[in-house]
Write a protein that holds these residues in place. Sequence first.
Motif, PDB file in Angstrom:
ATOM      1  N   ASP A 156       0.825  -1.222   0.000  1.00  0.00           N
ATOM      2  CA  ASP A 156       0.000   0.000   0.000  1.00  0.00           C
ATOM      3  C   ASP A 156       0.852   1.262   0.000  1.00  0.00           C
ATOM      4  N   GLY A 157       2.165   1.140   0.017  1.00  0.00           N
ATOM      5  CA  GLY A 157       3.036   2.313   0.154  1.00  0.00           C
ATOM      6  C   GLY A 157       3.579   2.796  -1.180  1.00  0.00           C
ATOM      7  N   ASP A 158       4.679   3.552  -1.125  1.00  0.00           N
ATOM      8  CA  ASP A 158       5.172   4.172  -2.355  1.00  0.00           C
ATOM      9  C   ASP A 158       6.677   4.015  -2.592  1.00  0.00           C
ATOM     10  N   VAL A 159       7.321   3.099  -1.867  1.00  0.00           N
ATOM     11  CA  VAL A 159       8.737   2.815  -2.137  1.00  0.00           C
ATOM     12  C   VAL A 159       8.915   1.299  -2.290  1.00  0.00           C
ATOM     13  N   PRO A 160       9.958   0.868  -3.011  1.00  0.00           N
ATOM     14  CA  PRO A 160      10.203  -0.581  -3.105  1.00  0.00           C
ATOM     15  C   PRO A 160      10.427  -1.173  -1.712  1.00  0.00           C
ATOM     16  N   VAL A 161       9.950  -2.367  -1.498  1.00  0.00           N
ATOM     17  CA  VAL A 161      10.198  -3.060  -0.225  1.00  0.00           C
ATOM     18  C   VAL A 161      10.918  -4.383  -0.522  1.00  0.00           C
ATOM     19  N   VAL A 162      11.994  -4.604   0.233  1.00  0.00           N
ATOM     20  CA  VAL A 162      12.812  -5.814   0.065  1.00  0.00           C
ATOM     21  C   VAL A 162      12.892  -6.529   1.407  1.00  0.00           C
ATOM     22  N   TRP A 163      12.732  -7.827   1.365  1.00  0.00           N
ATOM     23  CA  TRP A 163      12.956  -8.593   2.592  1.00  0.00           C
ATOM     24  C   TRP A 163      13.760  -9.841   2.294  1.00  0.00           C
ATOM     25  N   LEU A 164      14.356 -10.357   3.374  1.00  0.00           N
ATOM     26  CA  LEU A 164      15.095 -11.624   3.317  1.00  0.00           C
ATOM     27  C   LEU A 164      14.121 -12.747   3.634  1.00  0.00           C
ATOM     28  N   ASP A 165      13.977 -13.674   2.711  1.00  0.00           N
ATOM     29  CA  ASP A 165      13.171 -14.870   2.955  1.00  0.00           C
ATOM     30  C   ASP A 165      14.065 -15.962   3.526  1.00  0.00           C
ATOM     31  N   GLY A 166      13.586 -16.655   4.533  1.00  0.00           N
ATOM     32  CA  GLY A 166      14.278 -17.842   5.032  1.00  0.00           C
ATOM     33  C   GLY A 166      13.276 -18.987   5.052  1.00  0.00           C
ATOM     34  N   LEU A 167      13.601 -20.078   4.400  1.00  0.00           N
ATOM     35  CA  LEU A 167      12.682 -21.220   4.364  1.00  0.00           C
ATOM     36  C   LEU A 167      13.441 -22.526   4.619  1.00  0.00           C
ATOM     37  N   ASP A 168      12.664 -23.553   4.950  1.00  0.00           N
ATOM     38  CA  ASP A 168      13.239 -24.890   5.176  1.00  0.00           C
ATOM     39  C   ASP A 168      13.031 -25.774   3.947  1.00  0.00           C
ATOM     40  N   ILE A 169      12.883 -25.160   2.768  1.00  0.00           N
ATOM     41  CA  ILE A 169      12.572 -25.909   1.540  1.00  0.00           C
ATOM     42  C   ILE A 169      13.535 -27.082   1.298  1.00  0.00           C
ATOM     43  N   PRO A 170      14.862 -26.877   1.360  1.00  0.00           N
ATOM     44  CA  PRO A 170      15.750 -28.023   1.060  1.00  0.00           C
ATOM     45  C   PRO A 170      15.542 -29.194   2.020  1.00  0.00           C
ATOM     46  N   LEU A 171      15.333 -28.892   3.280  1.00  0.00           N
ATOM     47  CA  LEU A 171      15.108 -29.943   4.272  1.00  0.00           C
ATOM     48  C   LEU A 171      13.816 -30.696   3.973  1.00  0.00           C
ATOM     49  N   VAL A 172      12.741 -29.951   3.741  1.00  0.00           N
ATOM     50  CA  VAL A 172      11.440 -30.590   3.517  1.00  0.00           C
ATOM     51  C   VAL A 172      11.461 -31.386   2.211  1.00  0.00           C
ATOM     52  N   ARG A 173      12.131 -30.832   1.192  1.00  0.00           N
ATOM     53  CA  ARG A 173      12.277 -31.569  -0.078  1.00  0.00           C
ATOM     54  C   ARG A 173      13.028 -32.875   0.146  1.00  0.00           C
ATOM     55  N   TYR A 174      14.083 -32.810   0.926  1.00  0.00           N
ATOM     56  CA  TYR A 174      14.908 -33.997   1.162  1.00  0.00           C
ATOM     57  C   TYR A 174      14.105 -35.074   1.877  1.00  0.00           C
ATOM     58  N   LEU A 175      13.327 -34.640   2.866  1.00  0.00           N
ATOM     59  CA  LEU A 175      12.514 -35.600   3.617  1.00  0.00           C
ATOM     60  C   LEU A 175      11.324 -36.078   2.799  1.00  0.00           C
ATOM     61  N   GLY A 176      10.852 -35.213   1.900  1.00  0.00           N
ATOM     62  CA  GLY A 176       9.796 -35.646   0.984  1.00  0.00           C
ATOM     63  C   GLY A 176       8.483 -34.894   1.003  1.00  0.00           C
ATOM     64  N   PRO A 177       7.975 -34.467   2.159  1.00  0.00           N
ATOM     65  CA  PRO A 177       6.577 -34.028   2.220  1.00  0.00           C
ATOM     66  C   PRO A 177       6.308 -32.602   1.728  1.00  0.00           C
ATOM     67  N   VAL A 178       6.694 -32.311   0.482  1.00  0.00           N
ATOM     68  CA  VAL A 178       6.409 -30.989  -0.070  1.00  0.00           C
ATOM     69  C   VAL A 178       5.006 -30.974  -0.679  1.00  0.00           C
ATOM     70  N   PHE A 179       4.189 -30.040  -0.208  1.00  0.00           N
ATOM     71  CA  PHE A 179       2.892 -29.765  -0.815  1.00  0.00           C
ATOM     72  C   PHE A 179       2.784 -28.258  -1.015  1.00  0.00           C
ATOM     73  N   ALA A 180       2.101 -27.834  -2.054  1.00  0.00           N
ATOM     74  CA  ALA A 180       1.857 -26.409  -2.271  1.00  0.00           C
ATOM     75  C   ALA A 180       0.531 -26.259  -2.990  1.00  0.00           C
ATOM     76  N   GLU A 181      -0.151 -25.162  -2.722  1.00  0.00           N
ATOM     77  CA  GLU A 181      -1.488 -24.972  -3.278  1.00  0.00           C
ATOM     78  C   GLU A 181      -1.728 -23.481  -3.508  1.00  0.00           C
TER      79      GLU A 181
END
Length: 348
Positions: A156-181
């Motif tokens: 809703d603002g007027d300047v670019p916004v940047v953030w650092l994403d941190g996820l456990d994607i590699p771990l969850v992929r390795y273990l197997g149970p990746v779902f997305a919707e």
Amino acid sequence: MSRALHEKPKMTNTRADFYGRMAEKNMTPLWEVLHTLLAEAPVTDATPHKWDYDECRPYVMESAGIISAAEAERRVMVLENPTLQGRSCITEALYAGLQLIMPGEVAPAHRHSPAALRFIVEGTGAYTAINGEKAYMEVGDLILTPSWVWHDHGHDGDVPVVWLDGLDIPLVRYLGPVFAEPFPDAEFPQGRPTGDNMARYGGNMLPFGETFKSQNSPVFHYPYAKTRETLETLAKSQDIDRRHGIKLEYINPTTGGPAMPTLGTFMQRLPRGFAGDTYQTTAAWVYHCVEGSGRTVINGETMEWKAKDTFVVPAWYKHEHHADADSFLFSFTDQPVQQKLGIFREAA
Ligand code: GTQ
């Protein structure tokens, strides 16, 4: 004399022939690989590395002209470990990226089993909506989107916004149970009002009769103003840890444990002139400097950092922090996973 651990046996023609024949039956000799399977101490394919924000920022901003948030779904520059190229990860178990959202854009609603955290790097006026409840971003804020909750990002603002994403994607992929919707609409319908999660669950009070069964914190927004004020208050008591300065964990207030089951999140304050003792753990640590400047010596190599830089310390690397100014370091880690499984270790 102590016995050397699993020395690799000599190759002979007889052995080579035997290995070749057993391979046809999908069998392979353990003794040829035992020394790599069971090393004496953790071996990681990841390398310590820093992403200097001054060097990354031009690319992050350029991406706005390359693709929209809507088309990209998430317009993220993945911070890929230099020795894990092509694997979209910063360590074997952790993923990190710099996400950009421009005024008026929407990163459409979806949910996934991997858990995510957002740590705000630059700008103001953007938000993450969790089940339709908006958390407005300020630099240094932590916002959680735990496993399987609906979330969209908007601005809703007027300047670019940047953030650092941190996820456990590699771990969850390795273990197997990746779902997305994907959610059918770009934005999840309006939910509770902004700040509701903090009032309801973050004020050391709980609505009468409520109980919890989730391992995720019901608080999903940890504003920097409050984190910083807490650290400044504790700094007055001079209780400074020789390795960590003053280091606080963002907790799930219903358990006292990590904010999400797979990702630990911390903020530490290092006073000006701090020269830390060595820290070495089996977990990997992604650090992000919010304020200040200094350096971290990682296995003897110096990595300079300043505000908005991100750097990674892979498993079992010795590291010690030094601060030139009062400094605030955010970090996230896979430590909680290892702790739950009983395999976390830190050197004394
Ligand atoms: O914002 O939901 O960096 O789904 C990677 C995957 C961010 C997000 C990422 C994601 C997101």
